[in-house]
Scaffold this active site. Structure first.
Site, PDB file in Angstrom:
ATOM      1  N   LYS A 155      15.979  -5.497  19.034  1.00 26.53           N
ATOM      2  CA  LYS A 155      15.896  -4.091  18.644  1.00 26.53           C
ATOM      3  C   LYS A 155      14.626  -3.426  19.176  1.00 26.53           C
ATOM      4  O   LYS A 155      14.516  -2.209  19.152  1.00 26.53           O
ATOM      5  CB  LYS A 155      15.991  -3.955  17.127  1.00 26.53           C
ATOM      6  CG  LYS A 155      17.390  -4.272  16.614  1.00 26.53           C
ATOM      7  CD  LYS A 155      17.546  -3.955  15.144  1.00 26.53           C
ATOM      8  CE  LYS A 155      18.991  -4.118  14.693  1.00 26.53           C
ATOM      9  NZ  LYS A 155      19.411  -5.542  14.657  1.00 26.53           N
ATOM     10  N   ASP A 156      13.683  -4.221  19.676  1.00 25.13           N
ATOM     11  CA  ASP A 156      12.468  -3.661  20.271  1.00 25.13           C
ATOM     12  C   ASP A 156      12.772  -2.662  21.383  1.00 25.13           C
ATOM     13  O   ASP A 156      12.092  -1.640  21.485  1.00 25.13           O
ATOM     14  CB  ASP A 156      11.595  -4.787  20.860  1.00 25.13           C
ATOM     15  CG  ASP A 156      10.764  -5.475  19.781  1.00 25.13           C
ATOM     16  OD1 ASP A 156      10.369  -4.811  18.804  1.00 25.13           O
ATOM     17  OD2 ASP A 156      10.503  -6.682  19.928  1.00 25.13           O
TER      18      ASP A 156
END
Ligand code: PLP
Length: 430
Positions: A107-108
């Site tokens: 999700k970074d």
């Protein structure tokens, strides 16, 4: 490029408006009006392009003229500023490791891209934008790190006290700068309730500009296409790869399907679900029926009503026959997930996290039925993030990557908050 609402009751908007709004006023998800096509020259040059150049080429048509070229190039370069290695694991199975970013989960990328776009869009505003987000663990960390140090943006994260893992808590509470962690004496549902109430409180929103960093935001969803391009840059197998995606809300998988619709050469996609398998059910039966969520050991995928599934249906014009030619769905039990972590560690000396293990098992099942094919899974998180699941299975501790050692000595900074809306409101207005 304009985006229309899948509920079709709100007017189309550009990338800037879609990013700031998150969701259309009619409650629908935004969807691009056209699907850009990769040129033959681009696909041929792909293995030799830098990640930053790939990111710019893919994202530019979606962003249009809402961000100038130099600025978008900087945003793209910063977004993909870490490794995405495609690692061989078993004979016909590789793992695309998406956990080398600052919070060790995929999700970074979406969070970094969205935060920088929002930072650019709010640059001219007199008042800082406040990103208000509730987290059960992973999302808050990715969002917080994504926005760290972005000028004009303040981030306020609500997390349930004692209910996130120690590593997750460190990632939320040690950043400082423009990030504040509110430690709520309650559970995740309390945090989410407080945040939702804040967004509907006009007395508050008229005095403080609030934005959500919701996962359905196009600026978080669209850059996930990049994983698939980075994988193809490294793919050396025979034929087109089969790609297995551990799926919860189906944003990641839908981004892969979008890249395929733009011309990315992928042979087949596998939707790997845990017991929360409304998506896999649809692929098997043609009927999409959301269910109540159940808890599993791959808990980032415990989603009963996958909100991005409507985007997949839209992409294929709701034609089940067309979808199921390209995409197969599998349901993987906790028992099979755990056994896969243990077996892959023992046989191949490769440590999967519970989400990657769901995808490994589903991919193995698909490849057994297709003996000529080969492929890879998306390893969406580092196993060290789930020690309570992984360590008992393999009988040893999982080492914290060196890049995260700095976290251990840092003091936790959080603001205790009772689970009452008045307390949040008062804190936001002080
Ligand atoms: C969010 C998440 C998923 C699911 O991704 P979706 O895009 O919601 O399908 C899978 N694995 C991990 C580790 C996650 O954090």
């Amino acid at each position: 490029m304009n985006y229309y609402s899948l509920n079709r009751q709100s007017p189309p908007v550009d990338f800037r408006a879609a990013t700031i709004a998150g969701q259309a006023p009619d409650g629908g998800l935004y969807f691009p009006e056209t699907i850009p096509q990769f040129s033959a020259e681009f696909l041929q040059a792909l293995p030799h392009l830098s990640r930053a150049d790939v990111a710019y080429a893919v994202m530019q048509p979606y962003v249009g003229d809402t961000i100038p070229e130099a600025e978008l190039r900087r945003i793209c370069a910063e977004t993909v500023d870490f490794e995405f290695p495609l690692v061989p694991v078993a004979e016909r199975i590789g793992a695309l490791e998406l956990f080398h970013g600052p919070t060790l989960a995929f999700k970074d990328v979406g969070a970094r891209f969205m935060s920088r776009c929002l930072g650019y869009f709010s640059g001219g505003e007199a008042q800082a934008v406040t990103v208000l987000v509730a987290t059960s663990g992973d999302t808050g960390g990715a969002v917080a790190h994504g926005f760290l140090g972005v000028p004009g943006v303040e981030v306020v994260i609500l997390y349930p006290s004692g209910k996130v893992s120690p590593l997750q808590e460190l990632q939320l509470t040690t950043l400082g700068q423009n990030i504040t962690a509110l430690e709520v004496a309650g559970n995740f549902d309390d945090c989410q309730r407080l945040v939702k109430q804040a967004f509907t409180d006009e007395g508050l929103t008229s005095r403080r500009t609030l934005t959500s960093a919701n996962s359905i935001n196009v600026a978080r969803w669209l850059p996930q296409q990049l994983y698939y391009l980075f994988a193809l840059q490294q793919w050396r197998g025979v034929g087109l790869p089969v790609v297995a995606v551990p799926s919860g809300n189906f944003g990641n998988l839908c981004a892969g399907l979008l890249a395929h619709a733009s011309g990315l050469p992928v042979g087949h996609f596998v939707a790997a679900c845990n017991a929360n398998d409304a998506g896999a059910d649809y692929l098997r039966s043609g009927v999409f029926a959301p269910k109540a969520a159940v808890a599993t050991i791959s808990n980032a995928m415990d989603v009963g009503h996958p909100s991005n599934f409507v985007r997949i249906l839209e992409l294929f014009k709701h034609e089940h026959a067309t979808i199921s030619q390209l995409l197969s769905g599998y349901t993987v039990s906790d028992a099979d997930t755990g056994a896969t972590i243990r077996r892959v560690a023992a046989e191949y000396d490769y440590l999967l996290d519970p989400h990657g293990a769901v995808a490994f098992f589903a991919l193995e099942t698909y490849l057994r039925e297709h003996p000529a094919a080969a492929g890879f899974l998306l390893a969406t998180a580092h196993p060290v993030k789930f020690p309570e699941v992984v360590e008992p299975l393999i009988g040893r501790k999982v080492e914290l990557p060196a890049a995260l050692h700095y976290l251990l000595g840092k003091p936790k900074q959080s603001v205790p908050l009772p689970p009452r809306y008045e307390a949040l409101r008062e804190w936001l207005l002080k």
